[in-house]
Motif scaffolding. Structure first.
Motif, short mmCIF file in Angstrom:
data_model
loop_
_atom_site.label_atom_id
_atom_site.label_comp_id
_atom_site.label_asym_id
_atom_site.label_seq_id
_atom_site.Cartn_x
_atom_site.Cartn_y
_atom_site.Cartn_z
N PHE A 122 33.64 146.54 43.29
CA PHE A 122 34.45 145.51 43.94
C PHE A 122 33.75 144.15 43.92
CE2 PHE A 122 36.97 148.98 45.71
CZ PHE A 122 38.24 148.43 45.63
N ALA A 123 32.43 144.12 44.05
CA ALA A 123 31.70 142.86 44.01
C ALA A 123 31.84 142.17 42.67
CB ALA A 123 30.23 143.10 44.34
N GLN A 124 31.91 142.96 41.59
CA GLN A 124 31.98 142.39 40.25
C GLN A 124 33.40 142.17 39.75
OE1 GLN A 124 29.14 144.29 37.46
NE2 GLN A 124 28.27 145.30 39.24
N MET A 125 34.38 142.93 40.27
CA MET A 125 35.72 142.87 39.73
C MET A 125 36.80 142.50 40.74
SD MET A 125 35.52 146.31 37.36
CE MET A 125 36.95 145.89 36.38
N TRP A 130 43.77 142.43 39.46
CA TRP A 130 44.77 143.11 40.28
C TRP A 130 44.32 144.54 40.42
CZ3 TRP A 130 48.49 140.06 42.26
CH2 TRP A 130 48.77 138.87 41.61
N ILE A 131 44.74 145.22 41.47
CA ILE A 131 44.37 146.62 41.61
C ILE A 131 45.61 147.47 41.85
CG2 ILE A 131 42.11 146.02 42.55
CD1 ILE A 131 43.07 147.01 45.26
N VAL A 132 45.50 148.72 41.48
CA VAL A 132 46.52 149.72 41.77
C VAL A 132 45.85 150.79 42.62
CG1 VAL A 132 48.11 151.45 40.88
CG2 VAL A 132 47.78 149.29 39.63
N PHE A 192 41.72 148.88 38.13
CA PHE A 192 41.52 147.43 38.10
C PHE A 192 42.14 146.87 36.83
CE2 PHE A 192 38.26 149.07 40.85
CZ PHE A 192 38.09 148.10 41.82
N MET A 193 42.95 145.82 36.98
CA MET A 193 43.58 145.19 35.83
C MET A 193 43.31 143.69 35.89
SD MET A 193 47.19 147.24 35.51
CE MET A 193 47.65 146.91 37.20
N PRO A 194 42.77 143.11 34.81
CA PRO A 194 42.42 141.68 34.85
C PRO A 194 43.64 140.80 35.02
CG PRO A 194 42.24 142.54 32.63
CD PRO A 194 42.47 143.72 33.51
N PHE A 195 43.44 139.66 35.63
CA PHE A 195 44.52 138.69 35.76
C PHE A 195 45.07 138.37 34.37
CE2 PHE A 195 42.51 136.74 39.81
CZ PHE A 195 43.00 137.82 40.54
N TYR A 197 47.02 140.40 32.76
CA TYR A 197 47.42 141.65 32.11
C TYR A 197 48.88 141.94 32.42
CZ TYR A 197 47.68 146.60 30.88
OH TYR A 197 48.06 147.81 30.34
N GLY A 198 49.66 142.26 31.43
CA GLY A 198 51.09 142.53 31.64
C GLY A 198 51.77 141.29 32.18
N ASN A 199 52.56 141.48 33.21
CA ASN A 199 53.25 140.37 33.84
C ASN A 199 52.62 139.97 35.17
OD1 ASN A 199 55.21 140.26 31.84
ND2 ASN A 199 56.38 141.91 32.80
N GLY A 200 51.48 140.62 35.52
CA GLY A 200 50.86 140.34 36.80
C GLY A 200 50.17 138.99 36.79
N GLY A 201 50.22 138.29 37.94
CA GLY A 201 49.53 137.01 38.11
C GLY A 201 50.06 135.94 37.22
#
Length: 201
Positions: A122-125, A130-132, A192-195, A197-201
């Motif tokens: 969590f500190a690094q990511m 985004w998280i699921v 964890f999905m980076p900003f 990714y897909g349609n998120g953010g």
């Protein structure tokens, strides 16, 4: 009796900076507070380092030069200042993983300075993904973790912009909800999905 009392007071004054540094460290990091014996050991380590710095790092202030004030007037205050600096410095090294990052680069360790893999991830990511959350009962919640627990066995996640995921991965916004609290004990897995990714953010 007065001799014993003066010796006890002297010992307390000598050890106090170490306990101050340890208290600062544990209040600013997520390391679990150890038992009484281990706390004393940590305080003694801080005391040894702090007293060495006080005695040899500031000789003029410690009263070893001819033109300085007597040592007794400066050393207690200087010891506390050094203790605060040690506690803050140790907290910064722990919270930023700076020391262990350097040691990993020279292959002296594979460890991080964080208290657990959970906290390290969590500190690094946590701030850039985004998280699921996979919840008990096979539910999945998508969103941004504004806060997360330091320990997976207690505490809550605060998820902003929450959306429920169905079996096909389609997201359904939680209408009218700006954030939701999820107990850590309800979470079985985290993605964890980076900003971007897909349609998120």
């Amino acid at each position: 009796m007065s001799w014993a009392s003066s010796e006890a007071v002297g010992l307390l004054v000598f050890l106090l900076p170490g306990f101050v540094a340890a208290a600062i460290f544990y209040s600013l990091t997520s390391f679990p507070r150890p038992g009484a014996f281990d706390r004393v050991v940590v305080a003694l380590i801080f005391t040894a380092v702090g007293q060495t710095i006080t005695e040899y790092g500031f000789p003029a202030l410690a009263g070893t030069s001819e033109n300085s004030r007597p040592a007794g007037e400066w050393k207690p205050l200087l010891s506390i200042i050094v203790a605060v600096a040690l506690g803050l410095g140790a907290s910064i090294l722990s919270n930023t993983d700076l020391l262990h990052r350097l040691l990993r680069r020279v292959r002296l360790t594979r460890e991080t300075s964080f208290p657990s893999e959970w906290y390290s991830t969590f500190a690094q990511m946590g701030d850039s993904h985004w998280i699921v959350l996979h919840l008990a009962g096979e539910r999945r919640l998508y969103g941004y973790a504004e806060e997360w627990p330091s320990n997976p066995e207690r505490g809550h996640f605060r998820i902003a912009e929450p959306e429920w995921l169905d079996d096909e991965g389609e997201r359904t916004p939680a209408e009218g909800v700006s954030a939701v609290l999820i107990p850590a004990t309800e979470v079985t897995m985290i993605e964890f999905m980076p900003f971007g990714y897909g349609n998120g953010g």
